[in-house]
Design a protein around this motif. Structure first.
Motif, short mmCIF file in Angstrom:
data_model
loop_
_atom_site.label_atom_id
_atom_site.label_comp_id
_atom_site.label_asym_id
_atom_site.label_seq_id
_atom_site.Cartn_x
_atom_site.Cartn_y
_atom_site.Cartn_z
N ASP A 134 69.70 112.64 53.73
CA ASP A 134 68.45 113.19 53.89
C ASP A 134 68.70 114.74 54.96
OD1 ASP A 134 67.78 111.72 51.72
OD2 ASP A 134 65.75 110.87 52.66
N CYS A 135 68.35 114.43 56.18
CA CYS A 135 67.98 115.55 56.66
C CYS A 135 69.74 116.90 57.07
CB CYS A 135 68.92 114.77 58.57
SG CYS A 135 66.84 114.90 58.61
N ASN A 136 70.95 116.13 56.39
CA ASN A 136 72.04 116.93 55.63
C ASN A 136 72.22 117.52 54.42
OD1 ASN A 136 73.81 115.98 58.13
ND2 ASN A 136 75.11 114.95 56.88
N VAL A 137 71.26 117.53 53.33
CA VAL A 137 70.99 118.02 52.07
C VAL A 137 69.86 119.53 53.11
CG1 VAL A 137 69.38 117.96 49.82
CG2 VAL A 137 70.95 116.19 50.89
N TYR A 138 68.75 118.95 53.70
CA TYR A 138 67.53 119.29 54.38
C TYR A 138 68.16 120.95 55.13
CZ TYR A 138 64.22 116.45 52.23
OH TYR A 138 63.14 115.62 51.71
N LEU A 139 69.30 120.58 56.08
CA LEU A 139 69.54 121.22 56.94
C LEU A 139 70.88 122.45 55.55
CD1 LEU A 139 70.45 119.91 59.60
CD2 LEU A 139 69.98 121.64 59.91
N ARG A 140 71.34 122.15 54.52
CA ARG A 140 72.02 122.87 53.80
C ARG A 140 71.56 124.05 53.35
NH1 ARG A 140 75.84 117.84 53.24
NH2 ARG A 140 77.15 118.15 53.73
N ARG A 141 70.20 122.88 52.80
CA ARG A 141 69.67 123.81 51.97
C ARG A 141 68.92 125.49 52.97
NH1 ARG A 141 67.17 120.27 47.85
NH2 ARG A 141 68.12 119.56 46.06
N HIS A 142 68.48 124.81 54.04
CA HIS A 142 67.25 125.79 54.81
C HIS A 142 67.94 126.78 54.45
CE1 HIS A 142 64.72 126.65 57.89
NE2 HIS A 142 66.00 126.29 58.26
N PRO A 143 69.63 127.64 55.12
CA PRO A 143 69.91 128.77 55.45
C PRO A 143 69.19 129.73 54.50
CG PRO A 143 71.33 127.12 55.92
CD PRO A 143 70.27 126.03 55.28
N ARG A 199 66.67 123.51 64.60
CA ARG A 199 67.37 122.47 65.20
C ARG A 199 66.41 120.68 65.64
NH1 ARG A 199 71.48 121.66 67.93
NH2 ARG A 199 71.18 119.22 68.08
N GLU A 200 65.62 120.95 64.80
CA GLU A 200 64.41 119.82 64.43
C GLU A 200 65.24 118.55 63.28
OE1 GLU A 200 62.23 116.83 65.10
OE2 GLU A 200 61.98 118.45 66.60
N LEU A 201 65.79 119.45 62.55
CA LEU A 201 66.29 118.56 61.07
C LEU A 201 67.81 117.70 61.69
CD1 LEU A 201 66.46 121.35 58.34
CD2 LEU A 201 65.08 118.23 58.56
N ALA A 202 68.47 118.66 62.97
CA ALA A 202 69.42 118.16 63.85
C ALA A 202 69.52 116.75 64.52
CB ALA A 202 70.07 119.22 64.73
N CYS A 255 67.46 128.93 65.25
CA CYS A 255 65.95 128.30 64.28
C CYS A 255 65.77 126.60 64.57
CB CYS A 255 66.24 127.86 62.80
SG CYS A 255 65.79 127.75 62.11
N ALA A 256 64.21 126.56 65.32
CA ALA A 256 63.51 125.76 65.38
C ALA A 256 63.17 124.93 64.46
CB ALA A 256 62.77 126.37 65.59
N GLY A 257 63.25 125.63 63.36
CA GLY A 257 63.92 124.18 62.19
C GLY A 257 64.71 123.20 62.02
#
Length: 64
Positions: A52-61, A32-35, A28-30
């Motif tokens: 913020d990135c951790n929150v987005y990564l947790r919600r992204h899946p 990977r970019e957040l990471a 997932c490119a999205g």
């Protein structure tokens, strides 16, 4: 003479969760970019962006 209680209950101690960072989903490119943004923010000491990135990564899946 006793001191009256000025609050309704004793304060609640909430645990500080300092667990592992969420991992990006393979392929997932999205994710990977957040990471990548999170890693750059951590290197620069910007812990607000790291969080913020951790929150987005947790919600992204949810969108996978």
């Amino acid at each position: 003479m006793t001191n009256p209680m000025t609050y309704p209950e004793r304060p609640i101690d909430l645990p500080l969760r300092l667990g592992r960072d969420p991992e990006p989903v393979d392929g997932c490119a999205g994710c990977r970019e957040l990471a990548n943004v999170r890693d750059r923010a951590r290197a620069g000491g910007d812990m607000t962006t790291v969080t913020d990135c951790n929150v987005y990564l947790r919600r992204h899946p949810e969108g996978h």
